[in-house]
Design an enzyme around this catalytic site. Structure first.
Site, PDB file in Angstrom:
ATOM      1  N   GLY A 112       0.802  -1.219   0.000  1.00 38.24           N
ATOM      2  CA  GLY A 112       0.000   0.000   0.000  1.00 38.24           C
ATOM      3  C   GLY A 112       0.839   1.275   0.000  1.00 38.24           C
ATOM      4  O   GLY A 112       0.373   2.317  -0.454  1.00 38.24           O
ATOM      5  N   GLU A 115       1.578   1.858  -3.555  1.00 38.78           N
ATOM      6  CA  GLU A 115       0.320   2.242  -4.199  1.00 38.78           C
ATOM      7  C   GLU A 115      -0.057   3.687  -3.889  1.00 38.78           C
ATOM      8  O   GLU A 115      -0.514   4.425  -4.755  1.00 38.78           O
ATOM      9  CB  GLU A 115      -0.794   1.277  -3.769  1.00 38.78           C
ATOM     10  CG  GLU A 115      -0.564  -0.123  -4.318  1.00 38.78           C
ATOM     11  CD  GLU A 115      -1.544  -1.141  -3.771  1.00 38.78           C
ATOM     12  OE1 GLU A 115      -1.559  -1.349  -2.531  1.00 38.78           O
ATOM     13  OE2 GLU A 115      -2.303  -1.723  -4.556  1.00 38.78           O
TER      14      GLU A 115
HETATM   15  C1  HXC Z   1       2.116  -3.451  10.214  1.00 41.89           C
HETATM   16  C2  HXC Z   1       4.367  -3.061  10.163  1.00 41.89           C
HETATM   17  C3  HXC Z   1       4.353  -3.085   8.753  1.00 41.89           C
HETATM   18  C4  HXC Z   1       3.095  -3.290   8.094  1.00 41.89           C
HETATM   19  C5  HXC Z   1       6.376  -2.752   9.398  1.00 41.89           C
HETATM   20  N1  HXC Z   1       5.628  -2.851  10.523  1.00 41.89           N
HETATM   21  N2  HXC Z   1       5.617  -2.881   8.315  1.00 41.89           N
HETATM   22  N3  HXC Z   1       3.254  -3.252  10.879  1.00 41.89           N
HETATM   23  N4  HXC Z   1       2.018  -3.466   8.872  1.00 41.89           N
HETATM   24  N5  HXC Z   1       2.994  -3.293   6.787  1.00 41.89           N
HETATM   25  C6  HXC Z   1       6.078  -2.760  11.905  1.00 41.89           C
HETATM   26  C7  HXC Z   1       6.787  -4.044  12.347  1.00 41.89           C
HETATM   27  O1  HXC Z   1       5.854  -5.003  12.712  1.00 41.89           O
HETATM   28  C8  HXC Z   1       7.603  -3.542  13.507  1.00 41.89           C
HETATM   29  O2  HXC Z   1       6.760  -3.403  14.623  1.00 41.89           O
HETATM   30  C9  HXC Z   1       7.995  -2.137  13.079  1.00 41.89           C
HETATM   31  O3  HXC Z   1       7.053  -1.769  12.046  1.00 41.89           O
HETATM   32  C10 HXC Z   1       9.382  -2.081  12.498  1.00 41.89           C
HETATM   33  O4  HXC Z   1       9.487  -3.046  11.470  1.00 41.89           O
HETATM   34  P1  HXC Z   1      10.662  -4.162  11.391  1.00 41.89           P
HETATM   35  O5  HXC Z   1      10.141  -5.268  10.585  1.00 41.89           O
HETATM   36  O6  HXC Z   1      11.161  -4.462  12.745  1.00 41.89           O
HETATM   37  O7  HXC Z   1      11.765  -3.331  10.596  1.00 41.89           O
HETATM   38  P2  HXC Z   1      12.891  -3.893   9.611  1.00 41.89           P
HETATM   39  O8  HXC Z   1      13.508  -5.156  10.188  1.00 41.89           O
HETATM   40  O9  HXC Z   1      13.756  -2.736   9.315  1.00 41.89           O
HETATM   41  O10 HXC Z   1      12.121  -4.356   8.286  1.00 41.89           O
HETATM   42  C11 HXC Z   1      11.470  -3.399   7.468  1.00 41.89           C
HETATM   43  C12 HXC Z   1      10.522  -4.115   6.476  1.00 41.89           C
HETATM   44  C13 HXC Z   1       9.562  -5.034   7.237  1.00 41.89           C
HETATM   45  C14 HXC Z   1      11.364  -4.925   5.460  1.00 41.89           C
HETATM   46  C15 HXC Z   1       9.785  -3.007   5.703  1.00 41.89           C
HETATM   47  O11 HXC Z   1       8.956  -4.300   8.306  1.00 41.89           O
HETATM   48  C16 HXC Z   1       8.446  -5.576   6.377  1.00 41.89           C
HETATM   49  O12 HXC Z   1       8.652  -6.518   5.594  1.00 41.89           O
HETATM   50  N6  HXC Z   1       7.226  -5.030   6.530  1.00 41.89           N
HETATM   51  C17 HXC Z   1       6.073  -5.513   5.817  1.00 41.89           C
HETATM   52  C18 HXC Z   1       6.127  -5.078   4.364  1.00 41.89           C
HETATM   53  C19 HXC Z   1       4.897  -5.552   3.596  1.00 41.89           C
HETATM   54  O13 HXC Z   1       4.649  -6.769   3.483  1.00 41.89           O
HETATM   55  N7  HXC Z   1       4.094  -4.598   3.093  1.00 41.89           N
HETATM   56  C20 HXC Z   1       2.932  -4.901   2.367  1.00 41.89           C
HETATM   57  C21 HXC Z   1       1.788  -5.035   3.297  1.00 41.89           C
HETATM   58  S1  HXC Z   1       0.367  -5.636   2.449  1.00 41.89           S
HETATM   59  P3  HXC Z   1       7.166  -3.992  16.065  1.00 41.89           P
HETATM   60  O14 HXC Z   1       5.944  -3.734  16.900  1.00 41.89           O
HETATM   61  O15 HXC Z   1       7.482  -5.437  15.857  1.00 41.89           O
HETATM   62  O16 HXC Z   1       8.356  -3.176  16.456  1.00 41.89           O
HETATM   63  C22 HXC Z   1      -0.298  -4.278   1.768  1.00 41.89           C
HETATM   64  C23 HXC Z   1      -1.602  -4.539   1.116  1.00 41.89           C
HETATM   65  C24 HXC Z   1      -2.000  -3.390   0.268  1.00 41.89           C
HETATM   66  O17 HXC Z   1       0.202  -3.216   1.803  1.00 41.89           O
HETATM   67  C25 HXC Z   1      -3.350  -3.606  -0.279  1.00 41.89           C
HETATM   68  C26 HXC Z   1      -4.337  -2.618   0.178  1.00 41.89           C
HETATM   69  C27 HXC Z   1      -3.817  -1.259   0.408  1.00 41.89           C
END
Ligand code: HXC
Length: 262
Positions: A112, A115
């Site tokens: 997102g 997006e």
């Molecule tokens: C909820 C999230 C998040 C997300 C990160 N965080 N991305 N929480 N939703 N999308 C939170 C983590 O849980 C963590 O919280 C804190 O942010 C820091 O993230 P880390 O993972 O510890 O950081 P890092 O190791 O630097 O890794 C960064 C990252 C990773 C590679 C970006 O966070 C990641 O893979 N995030 C998810 C990316 C993703 O899959 N995005 C797409 C989502 S689906 P805590 O509490 O543990 O400290 C989507 C659907 C769209 O977007 C469709 C409709 C709009």
């Protein structure tokens, strides 16, 4: 007005330029409903402000936005999602906002987040920005326009590959493929570059800028013949604006135009 937001910061760093910074640092700006609500309020407030002519949307140097909030989405049922038209509220930026929005993308712009960046009128990024549509890894697909906007921006084969594999791509690649209008060396330069461009735009006739955005956006919905006709009608209409007279007279007199519609 600035204190009323929890998850965005709104400032006026240049004359005529409003800047919205996504601000949920603990979650890398993961886009949950309260953040989208703040973003929409900020966008509408700047769009209706008589002193703002262009808007810059950015995140932090570490994350533009790491996606929709996975923890918020995880428990939703089909009825929850469909019943509440989940993600519909994200469409206010592309559907309602009439002033140009320039995205300055640094760090993660995933799912997102990518997006949202693609909803902006102009996308700037730094070379190290980390884009991707990783939804496939979560058992879903892009839900905020990624399958459509990414495909139009970079072509079907590339978009298909990225969305099916979920692999990330860099800001450098985004520039090479035409997703980003400009790529900057550093996050600082990216934000300054977006502010520079926004300030330039903000210095033009507000009426002409609004018309230009409207005409370019029509190209995404209309065929070439209808699109060119649409453009011409708007072009003709601008001869009814004072700023057309002011702009063309200033050229002839070798003066700087003083727009009335600012
Ligand atoms: C909820 C999230 C998040 C997300 C990160 N965080 N991305 N929480 N939703 N999308 C939170 C983590 O849980 C963590 O919280 C804190 O942010 C820091 O993230 P880390 O993972 O510890 O950081 P890092 O190791 O630097 O890794 C960064 C990252 C990773 C590679 C970006 O966070 C990641 O893979 N995030 C998810 C990316 C993703 O899959 N995005 C797409 C989502 S689906 P805590 O509490 O543990 O400290 C989507 C659907 C769209 O977007 C469709 C409709 C709009």
């Amino acid at each position: 007005t600035e204190a009323q937001y929890e998850f965005v910061k709104v400032t006026t760093p240049r004359p005529g330029v409003g800047m919205i910074e996504l601000h949920r640092p603990k979650a890398l700006n993961a886009l949950f409903t309260p953040l989208i609500a703040d973003l929409n309020r900020a966008l509408k407030s700047l769009d209706s402000s008589p002193t703002i002519n262009a808007i810059v949307l950015t995140g932090s140097h570490k994350a533009f936005a790491a996606g929709a909030d996975i923890k918020e989405m995880a428990p939703k049922s089909f009825a929850d999602a469909y019943g509440a038209d989940f993600i519909e509220s994200w469409s206010e930026l592309p559907n309602l906002i009439k002033k140009p929005v320039l995205a300055a993308v640094n760090g993660h712009a995933l799912g997102g987040g990518a997006e949202l960046a693609m909803m902006a009128d102009v996308l700037y990024c730094s070379a190290g920005a980390n884009f991707g549509q990783p939804e496939i890894k979560l058992g879903v697909i892009p839900g905020a326009g990624g399958s459509q906007r990414l495909t139009r921006a970079i072509g079907k084969s590339r978009a298909m590959e990225l969305i099916l594999t979920g692999r990330n791509f860099s800001g450098k690649e985004a520039g090479e493929w035409g997703l980003a209008a400009r790529v900057f060396e550093s996050p600082e330069e990216c934000v300054q570059g977006a502010l520079d461009a926004a300030e330039t735009i903000a210095g033009y006739s507000r009426i002409a800028v609004k018309a230009a955005k409207e005409a370019v956006n029509k190209s995404q919905d209309l065929g070439i013949r209808e699109g060119v006709e649409y453009e011409r009608r708007i072009f003709h209409g601008l001869f009814g604006s004072e700023d057309q007279k002011i702009g063309m007279k200033a050229f002839a007199e070798k003066k700087k135009p003083e727009w009335v519609h600012r």
